[in-house]
Design an enzyme around this catalytic site. Structure first.
Site, short mmCIF file in Angstrom:
data_model
loop_
_atom_site.label_atom_id
_atom_site.label_comp_id
_atom_site.label_asym_id
_atom_site.label_seq_id
_atom_site.Cartn_x
_atom_site.Cartn_y
_atom_site.Cartn_z
N GLN A 13 -4.47 -5.37 6.85
CA GLN A 13 -5.42 -6.19 6.24
C GLN A 13 -5.59 -7.56 7.00
O GLN A 13 -6.45 -8.39 7.10
CB GLN A 13 -5.32 -6.62 4.75
CG GLN A 13 -5.48 -5.49 3.98
CD GLN A 13 -6.85 -4.80 3.75
OE1 GLN A 13 -7.87 -5.57 4.10
NE2 GLN A 13 -7.04 -3.54 3.56
N HIS A 33 0.97 -1.36 0.15
CA HIS A 33 0.00 0.08 -0.13
C HIS A 33 0.76 1.15 -0.01
O HIS A 33 2.22 1.17 0.67
CB HIS A 33 -1.05 -0.19 1.30
CG HIS A 33 -1.95 0.93 1.14
ND1 HIS A 33 -1.75 2.29 1.70
CD2 HIS A 33 -3.06 0.93 1.35
CE1 HIS A 33 -2.92 2.95 1.91
NE2 HIS A 33 -3.78 1.99 1.36
N LYS A 40 -10.83 -1.32 10.25
CA LYS A 40 -10.95 -2.41 9.41
C LYS A 40 -11.52 -3.55 10.23
O LYS A 40 -11.45 -4.63 9.55
CB LYS A 40 -9.60 -2.79 8.72
CG LYS A 40 -9.34 -1.47 7.68
CD LYS A 40 -8.17 -1.85 6.91
CE LYS A 40 -7.32 -0.60 6.16
NZ LYS A 40 -8.15 0.03 4.80
N ASP A 85 2.95 -4.69 8.19
CA ASP A 85 1.85 -4.10 7.93
C ASP A 85 0.70 -4.83 7.97
O ASP A 85 0.33 -5.87 7.01
CB ASP A 85 1.79 -3.35 6.48
CG ASP A 85 0.55 -2.66 6.37
OD1 ASP A 85 -0.33 -2.69 6.98
OD2 ASP A 85 0.42 -2.00 4.95
N CYS A 141 -4.89 2.37 -3.72
CA CYS A 141 -3.37 2.83 -3.26
C CYS A 141 -2.26 2.12 -3.42
O CYS A 141 -1.46 1.70 -2.59
CB CYS A 141 -3.74 3.20 -1.43
SG CYS A 141 -4.75 4.49 -1.38
#
Lengths: 414, 142
Positions: free
Chosen positions: A208, A126, A231, A205, A371
């Site tokens: 997600q 991202h 999220k 990261d 993104c």
């Protein structure tokens, strides 16, 4: 164990937004990789804070300030437990995952990255896991190398091994555990093991992955983990940075001001202990408190059940989509390495046109570059359409989505 | 509404764009993109005595952005370049028959108009910088 239809129906009742009709049709929300919907318990928790104990934390001595402080710190403890960190001191609240990564690039990066050093990213990152490192690399004359998306549609560990073998200047590896654009899951545990044999720290990261997979930072042994509350059923405006205590202790503050200090004098300042050193100013109290209800909700369902439910939906959707000959699906070809995210293109219909057509059917999907323009360049497309699932999505909704794709095919005469 | 949006005329201009391509030795080439959607438009202008003698566009993006660009080239061909500053958003939206677009998609429809106006300003900024500055103000670039 799988979520039964009955349980999904029960879950749906907890989400007021899912009762909406748009364009006269029941609302089908398939943009969960972007943000998820909020259950009543989260909404009520925030309303309750503002209604009955709204006050600033960490300072005042009166009762409601203590209630607010306790509720805020309770969320920190729940986050600590949720990702199995060693101590709540390793949990820092930020605005979002983006800010968490920026915190590391600023505070850790400026101290540890020097001229000629190398930072390893991948083509499926991202923008939030590219741009902060680019700025740092330019400032320090360091270099960024990108792990490639290979033929399987995912990363190739041999490439990483070759980099590690070959290059003594690698100082950091920063990768998304699950790609927001493709849904690819990478073997992050193996990557961390490989990196640590060379004493290279790894930032994960988890924007997600944490909402959809069981996360255990102690077992993973990752050095940093960034993710976002919104999220995973929580409110917007709350991100989390997990960092190993020894690393966080050596880092200088990121944003400076109130609450991150112990003493301030005209000439110098003593910084506060972890985690407060990294939480300057009045934080997002209400939403951090609201996030604790989201964690309760997820814990009650169980992360393994969530994962299984999403595998089931993804498998079903991919089967149905593959029946449409005009469709191209991107990402890992092996279902085991995918989350509940499907990126695709339907013939030559531009994703924005497709999203507009689906909106008429009251279906919310995402279209664009997600993104992840480095990835789009690699795939040689300007954009893709993307559906992404969560606990409240059903096979019925996927059927509605598939039949709307059929309508789009007719309209564009594919 | 999608039946309204994706009417035959839009799909026709999308599938068979008019004046698409490049102009060799164009007097002005100008490019812009829509960061939200990734739509891209290049406009090439050949200007003779203030008249648009030829206009071509090149680009990629959604049906609305590309069809709108195609229709805009037909609208301004052989007209004075300075007319571009007076073309309003509504005029373009009416011309392409999409007056009920939401805020996200309206940018797709208006990208080519923006590029044309930028092209006009660029053309005159080399020749008459003061006029160009005034044009930029008057043309309501968005």
């Amino acid at each position: 164990m799988q979520l039964s239809e009955l349980e999904t129906n029960k879950i749906r009742n907890d989400f007021p937004i899912l009762t909406r009709k748009i364009n006269g049709k029941p609302f089908v929300y398939l943009d969960n990789a972007s943000t998820t919907q909020k259950p009543s318990s989260v909404i009520n928790k925030i309303v309750n804070y503002y209604s009955y104990y709204n006050s600033n934390i960490h300072r005042a001595v009166y009762d409601i300030a203590e209630e607010a402080t306790n509720a805020y710190e309770l969320t920190r403890q729940k986050v600590c437990k949720f990702i199995n960190a060693n101590s709540p001191q390793e949990i820092i609240f930020t605005r979002n995952a983006t800010e968490a990564i920026n915190l590391v690039s600023y505070s850790w990066g400026r101290k540890n990255i020097k001229k000629g050093d190398v930072i390893i990213l991948s083509e499926q990152e991202h923008h939030s896991n590219i741009v902060p490192w680019q700025i740092l690399a330019k400032e320090k004359n360091a270099e960024i190398k990108y792990l490639k998306i290979g033929e399987t549609g995912n990363l190739n560990l041999n490439e990483l091994e070759a980099y590690l073998d070959d290059n003594k200047n690698i100082k950091l590896i920063s990768l998304c555990h699950m790609s927001n654009a493709l849904g690819n899951i990478i073997p992050i545990d193996k990557i961390i093991d490989m990196a640590h044999t060379y004493s290279i720290p790894v930032l994960v990261d988890g924007a997600q992955s944490v909402p959809h997979l069981t996360t255990d930072v102690t077992a993973l042994d990752c050095d940093f983990l960034a993710f976002s509350a919104h999220k995973m059923l929580g409110p917007t405006g709350v991100g989390i940075l997990y960092g190993k205590k020894n690393l966080l202790q050596e880092m200088d503050p990121f944003i400076c001001g109130g609450d991150m200090i112990k003493e301030v004098h005209k000439e110098n300042t003593f910084f506060n202990d972890l985690p407060y050193k990294f939480e300057a100013g009045t934080p997002n109290i209400a939403d951090v408190i609201g996030f604790s209800s989201a964690l309760d909700y997820l814990n009650e369902i169980g992360m393994d059940n969530i994962r299984n439910h999403e595998i089931e939906l993804t498998k079903y959707a991919l089967e149905k989509m593959s029946e449409l000959k005009q469709i191209k699906v991107y990402g890992d070809t092996n279902l085991v390495n995918r989350g509940g995210i499907i990126s695709f293109n339907l013939g030559d219909i531009h994703p924005h046109d497709l999203a507009t057509i689906l909106n008429e059917h009251s279906i919310a999907i995402r279209s664009g570059h997600h993104c992840a323009q480095v990835l789009m360049e690699k795939l040689d497309v300007s954009a893709t359409s993307r559906v992404s699932f969560y606990i409240y999505n059903t096979k019925d909704e996927i059927n509605i989505f598939i039949s709307a794709l059929g309508e789009a095919i007719k309209l564009f005469q594919l | 509404m999608s039946d309204d949006i994706y009417r035959e005329i839009i799909l026709d201009h999308y599938r068979n764009p008019r004046n698409k391509g490049k102009i060799d030795n164009a007097d002005v080439v100008i490019h812009d993109s829509n960061p939200l959607c990734g739509d891209q438009i290049d406009i090439y202008l050949k200007v003779v005595e203030g008249q648009i003698k030829d206009i071509k566009f090149d680009g990629k993006g959604c049906a609305i952005s590309q069809a709108s660009a195609s229709m805009l080239t037909e609208m301004v061909m052989d007209k004075p370049l300075t007319n571009a500053k007076d073309i309003s958003k509504d005029e373009v939206l009416e011309n392409i028959g999409l007056t009920n677009l939401g805020p996200a998609r309206i940018k797709c429809a208006l990208l080519s108009l923006k590029v044309l106006k930028m092209g006009m300003v660029k053309y005159y900024s080399d020749k008459e910088p003061n006029t160009a500055e005034k044009m930029e103000k008057d043309s309501h670039l968005f």
